[in-house]
Design a protein around this motif. Structure first.
Motif: not given
Length: 247
Positions: A3-6, A221-226, A241-243
């Motif tokens: 799903a889109a990050p947004a 989590v780091r390696s997962a796609a956005a 995930r957020t900044p």
């Protein structure tokens, strides 16, 4: 699931709104006026029962007094007839005169006894009347408190319901653009995990279970796609995930 990050971040807005709805539901069900009303209604029931008992006693003693007064009147009338016979001179036999005088004496005693009964019943009736009047005042006083508490409860519920309506509409607008499959997953998890289906990953810590992710989890989590929808290994909630995630 992707799903889109947004859209994932928008889940946090939905979660916040759902938390608010849960809080409002809790607030509505735990209004202090509800406990107050429960106590007042129990007191009102008790006072009404006592009032009914007092009114019943008043009614019973009223009938009892009427009956006793009728008995006195009957004895008085009989005594008056006998006295009239005695005074008329129609009874001339000494034996009959003696019998009539004995009956008059007996009737006088009977009348005195019955009048004592009337007085005793009158006292009980007056006591019952006073008790009923006192209890009626108590019932009215408690009823006034019930009415006041009811009005305050209704006002509080109206205010809460208005906010629920506002938040619900906002939620409807917020979820409108979220993919159906993502929303379905969120709702399922929210139902399963105490009302929280999505949580922010903040400074390497899941805000759903409040546990910090270990190094392996962080690397995953780091390696997962956005656009990958990741889940917390500890609580299974959607991890957004957020900044500020600390990745």
């Amino acid at each position: 699931m992707n799903a889109a990050p947004a859209d994932q971040i928008r889940l946090l807005d939905v979660q916040s709104l759902d938390v608010r709805l849960t809080q409002l539901a809790h607030k509505r069900s735990t209004l202090p006026e509800l406990a107050e009303l429960s106590a007042l209604e129990a007191e009102l029931t008790q006072q009404r029962d006592l009032l009914v008992a007092a009114q019943t006693e008043e009614s019973d003693t009223t009938r009892e007094q009427t009956k006793a007064e009728q008995d006195v009147d009957q004895v008085r009338q009989r005594a008056a007839r006998d006295q009239k016979r005695l005074d008329s001179g129609a009874v001339t036999s000494p034996k009959d005169l003696e019998s009539l005088q004995r009956e008059l004496a007996s009737l006088a005693k009977r009348q005195g006894d019955l009048e004592d009964i009337v007085l005793e019943v009158m006292e009980r009736r007056e006591a019952a009347q006073a008790r009923a009047a006192e209890l009626d005042g108590r019932v009215q006083a408690v009823q006034a408190k019930v009415d006041d508490a009811t009005a305050r409860r209704d006002a509080a519920c109206t205010e809460i319901d208005a906010e629920v309506e506002t938040v619900t509409k906002e939620r409807e607008l917020t979820v409108a653009d979220i993919p159906a499959d993502l929303l379905k997953l969120y709702d399922r998890l929210r139902e399963k995990h105490g009302g929280v289906g999505a949580a922010r990953l903040y400074q390497r810590r899941c805000e759903g279970c409040r546990l910090e992710l270990d190094l392996t989890e962080l690397n995953d989590v780091r390696s997962a796609a956005a656009d990958a929808v990741v889940r917390c290994e500890n609580c299974s909630r959607i991890l957004v995930r957020t900044p500020d995630s600390g990745l």
